[in-house]
Design a protein around this motif. Structure first.
Motif, PDB file in Angstrom:
ATOM      1  N   HIS A  78     -28.472  -1.985 -17.094  1.00  0.00           N
ATOM      2  CA  HIS A  78     -27.791  -2.699 -15.865  1.00  0.00           C
ATOM      3  C   HIS A  78     -26.197  -2.314 -16.242  1.00  0.00           C
ATOM      4  O   HIS A  78     -25.718  -2.363 -17.129  1.00  0.00           O
ATOM      5  CB  HIS A  78     -27.898  -4.391 -16.048  1.00  0.00           C
ATOM      6  N   LYS A  79     -25.572  -2.174 -14.811  1.00  0.00           N
ATOM      7  CA  LYS A  79     -24.200  -1.902 -15.066  1.00  0.00           C
ATOM      8  C   LYS A  79     -23.323  -3.307 -14.670  1.00  0.00           C
ATOM      9  O   LYS A  79     -23.722  -4.082 -13.696  1.00  0.00           O
ATOM     10  CB  LYS A  79     -23.692  -1.078 -13.861  1.00  0.00           C
ATOM     11  N   ILE A  80     -22.419  -3.459 -15.574  1.00  0.00           N
ATOM     12  CA  ILE A  80     -21.843  -5.003 -15.523  1.00  0.00           C
ATOM     13  C   ILE A  80     -20.560  -4.758 -14.859  1.00  0.00           C
ATOM     14  O   ILE A  80     -19.484  -3.944 -15.074  1.00  0.00           O
ATOM     15  CB  ILE A  80     -21.483  -5.368 -16.835  1.00  0.00           C
ATOM     16  N   HIS A  81     -20.561  -4.962 -13.377  1.00  0.00           N
ATOM     17  CA  HIS A  81     -19.235  -4.632 -12.626  1.00  0.00           C
ATOM     18  C   HIS A  81     -18.364  -5.938 -12.429  1.00  0.00           C
ATOM     19  O   HIS A  81     -17.978  -6.410 -11.561  1.00  0.00           O
ATOM     20  CB  HIS A  81     -19.978  -4.595 -11.074  1.00  0.00           C
ATOM     21  N   SER A  82     -17.811  -6.471 -13.772  1.00  0.00           N
ATOM     22  CA  SER A  82     -16.786  -7.347 -13.932  1.00  0.00           C
ATOM     23  C   SER A  82     -15.552  -6.621 -13.724  1.00  0.00           C
ATOM     24  O   SER A  82     -15.347  -5.421 -14.060  1.00  0.00           O
ATOM     25  CB  SER A  82     -16.866  -8.115 -15.321  1.00  0.00           C
ATOM     26  N   GLN A  83     -14.620  -7.326 -13.384  1.00  0.00           N
ATOM     27  CA  GLN A  83     -13.059  -6.705 -13.142  1.00  0.00           C
ATOM     28  C   GLN A  83     -12.345  -6.382 -14.413  1.00  0.00           C
ATOM     29  O   GLN A  83     -12.454  -6.939 -15.561  1.00  0.00           O
ATOM     30  CB  GLN A  83     -12.310  -7.798 -12.374  1.00  0.00           C
ATOM     31  N   GLY A  84     -12.246  -5.130 -14.564  1.00  0.00           N
ATOM     32  CA  GLY A  84     -11.196  -4.673 -15.597  1.00  0.00           C
ATOM     33  C   GLY A  84      -9.602  -5.148 -15.459  1.00  0.00           C
ATOM     34  O   GLY A  84      -9.187  -5.552 -14.427  1.00  0.00           O
ATOM     35  N   VAL A  85      -8.960  -5.072 -16.433  1.00  0.00           N
ATOM     36  CA  VAL A  85      -7.423  -5.350 -16.576  1.00  0.00           C
ATOM     37  C   VAL A  85      -7.084  -4.237 -15.714  1.00  0.00           C
ATOM     38  O   VAL A  85      -7.204  -3.307 -15.609  1.00  0.00           O
ATOM     39  CB  VAL A  85      -7.036  -5.390 -17.937  1.00  0.00           C
ATOM     40  N   ILE A  86      -5.964  -4.939 -14.819  1.00  0.00           N
ATOM     41  CA  ILE A  86      -5.183  -4.031 -14.082  1.00  0.00           C
ATOM     42  C   ILE A  86      -3.761  -3.866 -15.110  1.00  0.00           C
ATOM     43  O   ILE A  86      -3.028  -4.695 -15.357  1.00  0.00           O
ATOM     44  CB  ILE A  86      -4.721  -4.898 -12.676  1.00  0.00           C
ATOM     45  N   GLU A  87      -3.710  -2.390 -14.905  1.00  0.00           N
ATOM     46  CA  GLU A  87      -2.676  -1.869 -15.884  1.00  0.00           C
ATOM     47  C   GLU A  87      -1.523  -1.314 -14.986  1.00  0.00           C
ATOM     48  O   GLU A  87      -2.013  -0.364 -14.082  1.00  0.00           O
ATOM     49  CB  GLU A  87      -2.946  -1.088 -16.942  1.00  0.00           C
ATOM     50  N   SER A  88      -0.321  -1.585 -15.157  1.00  0.00           N
ATOM     51  CA  SER A  88       0.844  -0.994 -14.157  1.00  0.00           C
ATOM     52  C   SER A  88       0.986   0.549 -14.606  1.00  0.00           C
ATOM     53  O   SER A  88       0.746   0.831 -16.105  1.00  0.00           O
ATOM     54  CB  SER A  88       2.049  -1.633 -14.291  1.00  0.00           C
ATOM     55  N   THR A  89       1.368   1.337 -13.742  1.00  0.00           N
ATOM     56  CA  THR A  89       1.514   2.879 -14.180  1.00  0.00           C
ATOM     57  C   THR A  89       2.824   3.243 -13.515  1.00  0.00           C
ATOM     58  O   THR A  89       2.993   4.301 -13.734  1.00  0.00           O
ATOM     59  CB  THR A  89       0.472   3.741 -13.786  1.00  0.00           C
ATOM     60  N   ALA A  90       3.255   2.449 -12.414  1.00  0.00           N
ATOM     61  CA  ALA A  90       4.384   3.001 -11.801  1.00  0.00           C
ATOM     62  C   ALA A  90       4.500   4.243 -11.039  1.00  0.00           C
ATOM     63  O   ALA A  90       5.354   4.911 -10.509  1.00  0.00           O
ATOM     64  CB  ALA A  90       5.594   2.840 -12.930  1.00  0.00           C
ATOM     65  N   ARG A  91       3.155   4.530 -10.827  1.00  0.00           N
ATOM     66  CA  ARG A  91       3.080   5.756 -10.046  1.00  0.00           C
ATOM     67  C   ARG A  91       2.600   5.511  -8.462  1.00  0.00           C
ATOM     68  O   ARG A  91       1.722   4.671  -8.387  1.00  0.00           O
ATOM     69  CB  ARG A  91       2.040   6.792 -10.608  1.00  0.00           C
ATOM     70  N   ALA A  92       3.225   5.784  -7.615  1.00  0.00           N
ATOM     71  CA  ALA A  92       2.807   5.469  -6.169  1.00  0.00           C
ATOM     72  C   ALA A  92       1.442   5.654  -5.681  1.00  0.00           C
ATOM     73  O   ALA A  92       1.157   4.761  -4.940  1.00  0.00           O
ATOM     74  CB  ALA A  92       4.140   6.071  -5.147  1.00  0.00           C
ATOM     75  N   LEU A  93       0.924   6.708  -6.292  1.00  0.00           N
ATOM     76  CA  LEU A  93      -0.398   6.923  -5.556  1.00  0.00           C
ATOM     77  C   LEU A  93      -1.456   6.406  -6.622  1.00  0.00           C
ATOM     78  O   LEU A  93      -2.673   6.934  -6.313  1.00  0.00           O
ATOM     79  CB  LEU A  93      -0.633   8.498  -5.304  1.00  0.00           C
ATOM     80  N   ASP A  94      -1.272   5.479  -7.567  1.00  0.00           N
ATOM     81  CA  ASP A  94      -2.273   4.831  -8.267  1.00  0.00           C
ATOM     82  C   ASP A  94      -2.391   3.736  -7.541  1.00  0.00           C
ATOM     83  O   ASP A  94      -1.669   2.607  -7.312  1.00  0.00           O
ATOM     84  CB  ASP A  94      -1.721   4.510  -9.684  1.00  0.00           C
ATOM     85  N   LEU A  95      -3.473   3.421  -7.137  1.00  0.00           N
ATOM     86  CA  LEU A  95      -4.161   2.215  -6.591  1.00  0.00           C
ATOM     87  C   LEU A  95      -5.191   1.194  -7.385  1.00  0.00           C
ATOM     88  O   LEU A  95      -6.386   2.041  -7.730  1.00  0.00           O
ATOM     89  CB  LEU A  95      -4.574   2.333  -5.095  1.00  0.00           C
ATOM     90  N   ALA A  96      -5.015   0.122  -7.584  1.00  0.00           N
ATOM     91  CA  ALA A  96      -6.179  -0.769  -8.155  1.00  0.00           C
ATOM     92  C   ALA A  96      -6.551  -1.898  -7.031  1.00  0.00           C
ATOM     93  O   ALA A  96      -5.966  -2.213  -6.223  1.00  0.00           O
ATOM     94  CB  ALA A  96      -5.510  -1.329  -9.272  1.00  0.00           C
TER      95      ALA A  96
END
Length: 229
Positions: A78-96
């Protein structure tokens, strides 16, 4: 004796398969948007040596059947689709994506795949695409002279260029979600395909109808926890 050896061997094989799943999880602890797997097992078929005795008189209790188990086997991963931690990258085209929803990806064969990896870039054709060069769907074209790209929490993409006093909207990110995310088929490159088990995707925009929000300048990390593994 041969039967007992085969039964024991099935247990050893099951343990090896569990270790393989754990090793794969640990190998992807730094993979953006990765979802950990969990192996589940079930007992194998039983050999009936004798059936239960039939009841022939009032008040007589039925006898129990005589069975010998033949080991264990892998039932599913089974794949556990729980939310991962959102980490800031300060890159404009990185989207979470915070909450429910997958980005849609157009593969070369025309099929749609789904991903939580929002590390995007502008492709040679001027569209937003994944690290692997797959354009997101629906396609969003970015002007060549765009100097700033802003993505709102609702997925609206605006750009600013030379001579512009106000930003212009060039598209909106659309998300997909599934009734059973555990039924999605992982195909590598942080992508999944729909299956009969996952059901058809429900489409919508971020922050609408239960979909998550988009956070620009951040990425969702793997949900693997090393200590737990």
């Amino acid at each position: 004796m041969n039967s007992s050896l085969r039964t024991s061997a099935s247990g050893m094989k099951a343990q090896q398969q569990m270790i393989d799943v754990i090793a794969h999880n640990l190998a992807n602890v730094n993979t953006t948007g990765f979802k950990r797997g969990r192996a589940t097992f079930e007992d194998a078929l039983y050999e009936n040596l004798a059936g239960g005795a039939s009841v022939e008189a009032p008040g007589q209790e039925p006898g129990s059947s005589l069975q010998i188990g033949r080991g264990v086997r892998l039932a599913s991963v089974h794949k556990i689709h729980s939310q991962g931690v959102i980490e800031s990258t300060a890159r404009a085209l990185d989207l979470a994506v915070e909450g429910e929803g997958f980005l849609q990806v157009l593969r070369p064969d025309g099929a749609l795949a789904y991903t939580r990896d929002g590390s995007l870039s502008v492709s040679a054709s001027g569209t937003l695409a994944t690290n692997g060069g797959y354009p997101i769907a629906p396609e969003i074209a970015v002007p060549d002279d765009a100097s700033q790209i802003v993505v709102s929490a609702g997925g609206i993409v605006t750009v600013t260029g030379p001579g512009m006093t106000n930003p212009i909207e060039v598209g909106r990110i659309e998300l997909a979600r599934f009734l059973n995310t555990g039924g999605l088929l992982a195909i590598g490159e942080n992508q999944y395909l729909e299956t009969p088990a996952s059901g058809r995707p429900f489409l919508g925009y971020p922050q609408e109808e239960g979909f998550g929000r988009i956070t620009q300048g951040a990425l969702e990390s793997s949900n693997v926890e090393i200590v737990q593994e």
